[in-house]
Scaffold this motif. Structure first.
Motif, mmCIF file in Angstrom:
data_model
loop_
_atom_site.group_PDB
_atom_site.id
_atom_site.type_symbol
_atom_site.label_atom_id
_atom_site.label_comp_id
_atom_site.label_asym_id
_atom_site.label_seq_id
_atom_site.Cartn_x
_atom_site.Cartn_y
_atom_site.Cartn_z
ATOM 1 N N MET A 174 40.452 18.325 -38.584
ATOM 2 C CA MET A 174 39.019 19.427 -38.360
ATOM 3 C C MET A 174 39.959 19.985 -37.070
ATOM 4 S SD MET A 174 36.476 16.224 -37.235
ATOM 5 C CE MET A 174 37.604 14.885 -36.653
ATOM 6 N N ILE A 175 40.840 19.756 -36.286
ATOM 7 C CA ILE A 175 41.256 21.179 -35.381
ATOM 8 C C ILE A 175 41.821 21.904 -36.278
ATOM 9 C CG2 ILE A 175 42.430 21.745 -33.271
ATOM 10 C CD1 ILE A 175 42.190 18.758 -31.977
ATOM 11 N N GLN A 176 42.465 21.508 -37.490
ATOM 12 C CA GLN A 176 42.997 23.134 -38.292
ATOM 13 C C GLN A 176 41.694 24.166 -38.766
ATOM 14 O OE1 GLN A 176 46.118 24.788 -37.594
ATOM 15 N NE2 GLN A 176 46.560 22.389 -35.791
ATOM 16 N N ALA A 177 41.209 23.415 -39.140
ATOM 17 C CA ALA A 177 40.001 23.859 -39.660
ATOM 18 C C ALA A 177 39.591 24.682 -38.778
ATOM 19 C CB ALA A 177 39.643 23.103 -40.777
ATOM 20 N N TYR A 178 39.351 23.855 -38.138
ATOM 21 C CA TYR A 178 38.444 24.937 -36.911
ATOM 22 C C TYR A 178 39.415 25.959 -36.776
ATOM 23 C CZ TYR A 178 36.045 26.304 -32.655
ATOM 24 O OH TYR A 178 35.864 27.291 -31.370
ATOM 25 N N VAL A 179 40.518 26.330 -35.817
ATOM 26 C CA VAL A 179 41.671 27.023 -35.264
ATOM 27 C C VAL A 179 41.516 27.869 -36.639
ATOM 28 C CG1 VAL A 179 43.546 27.700 -34.496
ATOM 29 C CG2 VAL A 179 42.881 26.267 -34.280
ATOM 30 N N PHE A 180 41.464 27.724 -37.502
ATOM 31 C CA PHE A 180 41.400 28.912 -38.654
ATOM 32 C C PHE A 180 40.394 29.731 -38.894
ATOM 33 C CE2 PHE A 180 41.361 30.116 -43.615
ATOM 34 C CZ PHE A 180 42.856 30.885 -43.517
ATOM 35 N N VAL A 181 39.887 28.858 -38.693
ATOM 36 C CA VAL A 181 37.868 29.789 -38.224
ATOM 37 C C VAL A 181 38.021 30.467 -37.456
ATOM 38 C CG1 VAL A 181 35.190 30.158 -39.559
ATOM 39 C CG2 VAL A 181 36.826 28.450 -40.218
ATOM 40 N N LEU A 182 38.349 30.176 -36.315
ATOM 41 C CA LEU A 182 38.411 30.896 -34.537
ATOM 42 C C LEU A 182 38.824 31.712 -34.801
ATOM 43 C CD1 LEU A 182 37.111 30.848 -32.877
ATOM 44 C CD2 LEU A 182 38.505 29.334 -31.439
ATOM 45 N N LEU A 183 40.191 31.859 -35.628
ATOM 46 C CA LEU A 183 41.149 32.949 -35.579
ATOM 47 C C LEU A 183 40.504 33.814 -36.218
ATOM 48 C CD1 LEU A 183 44.563 31.368 -35.821
ATOM 49 C CD2 LEU A 183 43.832 33.089 -33.630
ATOM 50 N N ILE A 184 39.418 34.439 -37.738
ATOM 51 C CA ILE A 184 39.280 34.870 -38.130
ATOM 52 C C ILE A 184 38.008 35.625 -37.861
ATOM 53 C CG2 ILE A 184 37.709 35.517 -40.179
ATOM 54 C CD1 ILE A 184 39.677 33.402 -41.878
ATOM 55 N N SER A 185 37.459 35.133 -37.394
ATOM 56 C CA SER A 185 36.027 35.126 -35.984
ATOM 57 C C SER A 185 36.633 36.206 -35.353
ATOM 58 C CB SER A 185 35.205 34.128 -35.686
ATOM 59 O OG SER A 185 36.141 33.432 -34.512
ATOM 60 N N LEU A 186 37.971 35.895 -34.574
ATOM 61 C CA LEU A 186 38.387 36.856 -33.371
ATOM 62 C C LEU A 186 38.927 38.438 -34.292
ATOM 63 C CD1 LEU A 186 41.046 34.635 -31.779
ATOM 64 C CD2 LEU A 186 38.312 35.126 -30.974
ATOM 65 N N TYR A 187 39.356 38.214 -35.226
ATOM 66 C CA TYR A 187 39.401 39.477 -35.860
ATOM 67 C C TYR A 187 38.988 39.933 -36.397
ATOM 68 C CZ TYR A 187 44.342 36.426 -36.920
ATOM 69 O OH TYR A 187 45.865 36.548 -36.570
ATOM 70 N N LEU A 188 37.580 39.523 -37.085
ATOM 71 C CA LEU A 188 36.049 39.956 -37.067
ATOM 72 C C LEU A 188 35.873 40.978 -35.824
ATOM 73 C CD1 LEU A 188 33.726 40.315 -39.314
ATOM 74 C CD2 LEU A 188 32.743 38.255 -38.341
ATOM 75 N N GLN A 189 35.786 39.913 -34.983
ATOM 76 C CA GLN A 189 35.103 40.683 -33.018
ATOM 77 C C GLN A 189 35.439 42.254 -33.593
ATOM 78 O OE1 GLN A 189 35.717 37.907 -30.564
ATOM 79 N NE2 GLN A 189 34.407 38.901 -28.477
ATOM 80 N N GLU A 190 36.681 42.372 -33.488
ATOM 81 C CA GLU A 190 38.061 43.100 -33.138
ATOM 82 C C GLU A 190 37.403 44.672 -34.559
ATOM 83 O OE1 GLU A 190 41.892 42.844 -34.189
ATOM 84 O OE2 GLU A 190 41.956 41.574 -31.965
ATOM 85 N N ASN A 191 36.449 44.071 -34.887
ATOM 86 C CA ASN A 191 35.939 45.434 -36.128
ATOM 87 C C ASN A 191 34.798 45.361 -35.805
ATOM 88 O OD1 ASN A 191 38.885 46.417 -37.665
ATOM 89 N ND2 ASN A 191 39.435 44.108 -37.662
ATOM 90 N N VAL A 192 33.659 45.188 -35.769
ATOM 91 C CA VAL A 192 32.154 45.131 -35.658
ATOM 92 C C VAL A 192 31.353 45.503 -34.557
ATOM 93 C CG1 VAL A 192 31.849 43.469 -37.724
ATOM 94 C CG2 VAL A 192 31.884 42.751 -35.311
#
Length: 227
Positions: free
Chosen positions: A209-227
């Motif tokens: 469960m944690i690895q799936a959450y970390v995967f999506v969390l990192l993508i959201s951080l990349y998204l936060q840098e570009n919006v």
């Protein structure tokens, strides 16, 4: 014997059909379909509450423009959790132990965030390649380093997910084999090893469960840098 341990990470084929395709379709059949009724059953209510809490926590620090990604990232995390948990069942296959499939998840989403930043705010997106206040002689070196770190992000996403799940599954199989071999020789040690295996299985559920959450969390951080 060592080669047999790694056979579990090979993509199985049955009657010419790769079972990874069935494993990718199975999680969508296990989730209850939302209904239009006022009152739903407990499973559907729990699922709706979890989705709402996760979406709220993930997208609170992101600008309004990034909220369009809520459905995509929430579905991706739910899908990854299902695939990771599927591999903990007996006689099943874990698709997320395949680096090629994890890279297939990571690269398109990462590339979409980068292209979104270049389209909406090109100056800020390119500004991430050079920290403010950098001395002039270090500018070329830092640009090269930041560019490499940018292109290494999807590889890190895929390798992190693959390595954690592969290591956990391999460790579980090693401990289970040790318990089976030690049972007729040293029953007390075999029982202790079985208890360790049980605790490790609980840990693997958390890791899935944690690895799936970390995967999506990192993508959201990349998204936060570009919006």
């Amino acid at each position: 014997m060592t080669a047999n341990f790694f056979d579990q990470f090979m993509t199985p084929v049955y009657l010419g059909i790769p079972l990874i395709a069935l494993a990718l379709l199975l999680p969508w059949l296990m989730f209850p379909t939302p209904s239009s009724r006022w009152l739903n059953n407990r499973l559907l209510t729990l699922q709706t509450w979890f989705m709402g809490q996760f979406t709220s926590q993930l997208f609170t620090p992101i600008n309004t423009g990034g909220h369009k990604w809520a459905l995509l990232l929430t579905s991706l995390m739910t899908f990854l959790i299902s695939l990771n948990m599927l591999g903990l069942l007996p006689y099943t296959f874990t698709p997320t132990t395949q680096l090629s499939m994890n890279m297939g998840f990571a690269v398109p989403v990462w590339l979409a965030t980068v292209l979104l930043g270049l389209r909406n705010q090109p100056t800020a997106a390119l500004g991430h390649l050079l920290p403010e206040g950098t001395p002039i002689p270090l500018i070329p070196i830092l640009i090269i380093i930041e560019t490499i770190s940018l292109f290494i992000r999807p590889l890190a996403l895929g390798v992190r997910l693959t390595a954690n799940l592969t290591a956990g599954h391999l460790l579980m199989q090693l401990i289970a084999t040790a318990a089976f071999v030690l049972l007729p020789l040293m029953p007390a040690v075999a029982i202790s090893t079985t208890i360790i295996l049980f605790l490790l299985t609980i840990l693997e559920v958390a890791v899935a469960m944690i690895q799936a959450y970390v995967f999506v969390l990192l993508i959201s951080l990349y998204l936060q840098e570009n919006v």
